[in-house]
Design an enzyme around this catalytic site. Structure first.
Site, PDB file in Angstrom:
ATOM      1  N   GLY A 124       0.777  -1.055   0.099  1.00  0.00           N
ATOM      2  CA  GLY A 124      -0.084  -0.085  -0.112  1.00  0.00           C
ATOM      3  C   GLY A 124       0.680   1.189   0.000  1.00  0.00           C
ATOM      4  CB  CYS A 125      -0.005   4.345  -1.121  1.00  0.00           C
ATOM      5  SG  CYS A 125      -1.631   5.061  -0.408  1.00  0.00           S
ATOM      6  N   GLY A 126       0.363   3.547   2.171  1.00  0.00           N
ATOM      7  CA  GLY A 126       0.419   3.961   3.554  1.00  0.00           C
ATOM      8  C   GLY A 126      -0.773   4.950   4.041  1.00  0.00           C
ATOM      9  CG  LEU A 127      -3.840   8.320   2.372  1.00  0.00           C
ATOM     10  CD1 LEU A 127      -3.663   9.283   3.813  1.00  0.00           C
ATOM     11  CD2 LEU A 127      -4.134   9.385   1.281  1.00  0.00           C
ATOM     12  CB  VAL A 130      -5.766   3.565  -0.365  1.00  0.00           C
ATOM     13  CG1 VAL A 130      -6.903   3.968   0.462  1.00  0.00           C
ATOM     14  CG2 VAL A 130      -4.921   4.789  -0.097  1.00  0.00           C
TER      15      VAL A 130
END
Length: 282
Positions: A124-127, A130
């Site tokens: 994931g993108c870390g946000l 997500v």
């Protein structure tokens, strides 16, 4: 019991809930003199949001108004589409944190499971869990047209706000999200160590009380980031005033969502970054 009644009946099950603040020993340096002191500090507690028995997210939050927080978060994150899809809610205090157990509509739970399944095993993108830039940014639907708000009403709300922030007065570390009517009279204030959490709590309180977002505006004691605008628009709030400045991304999202975004709202001054036609200058 109907769904709305269940939304309003969210009991705290534990006899010893986490406090909103604690006291610690500290040292103060005052005019070159070191003094022992006892300080009030705000609590920051892990809060797990558990949907139909499945833990979805763990947030660090102030342990107050968690029913409002759970509902507001669920709506702003698109987990629920309406408040009536929350059938029951329990706040359970434990030694290491708090669980908020939500019973939600089967259809909404199916959608949540699909979201989790699509993310399983991916980097994931870390946000917010997500996995892509497109998923990281949800464009809210445009807010319904509303009558204009007077600048003097925003100034009145700013003047009143300090007396509605007991946690901030005690600790100096709490953000607030406030709801004022179109005359600037404060109706609701929610505090939290996190600015997003405070706004989620306010959105949940508005939904539970069935307050029409066209009858007032929101005021936050923070900068106006994209997430703050997105949460406000998701709640149908058409005017968002922040005491600090917005980001460029927040301005673009507010413009697209027909939200009047006001920043640098301080006594005697403010700046309207989007849709100034919704603001009357007196």
């Amino acid at each position: 019991m109907n769904a709305q009644a269940k939304v309003e009946a969210c009991p705290v099950l534990d006899a010893a809930p986490w406090p909103a603040r604690a006291t610690v020993l500290a040292c103060r340096l005052l005019d070159g003199e070191v003094l022992a002191s006892v300080e009030n500090v705000i609590e920051e507690v892990p809060v797990a949001l558990v949907y139909n028995g499945i833990s979805h997210a763990v947030m660090l939050a102030s342990p107050a108004d968690l029913e409002d927080f759970a509902l507001g978060f669920s709506l702003s994150e698109g987990i629920l589409q309406t408040p009536g899809e929350l059938y029951d809610c329990e706040v359970v205090h434990g030694a290491s944190g708090i669980e908020v157990r939500l019973d939600i509509a089967t259809e909404r739970m199916f959608g949540l499971k699909e979201r989790r399944r699509n993310l399983a095993g991916r980097t994931g993108c870390g946000l917010c869990g997500v996995d892509s830039l497109d998923a990281a940014v949800r464009t809210p639907a445009p807010v319904a047209p509303r009558s204009a708000v007077r600048a003097s009403a925003i100034q009145r709300a700013l003047t009143e706000l300090g007396t509605w922030q007991p946690l901030h007065r005690a600790t100096g570390a709490a953000h607030a999200a406030a709801w004022a009517d179109n005359e600037g009279k404060l109706q609701l204030v929610r505090e939290d160590v996190g600015r997003h959490n405070a706004l989620d709590k306010l959105a949940g309180a508005l939904a539970t009380r069935r307050i029409n977002p066209a009858t007032g505006f929101a005021l936050v004691t923070s900068r106006a980031s994209y997430e703050m605008v997105q949460k406000a628009a998701s709640a149908g709030i058409g005017v968002l005033a922040a005491i600090s400045a917005p980001t460029a991304y927040a301005v673009r999202v507010a413009d697209a969502a027909h939200v009047t975004l006001i920043g640098l709202a301080r006594p005697g001054r403010l700046t309207a970054y989007t849709h100034p036609d919704q603001l009357i200058g007196t």
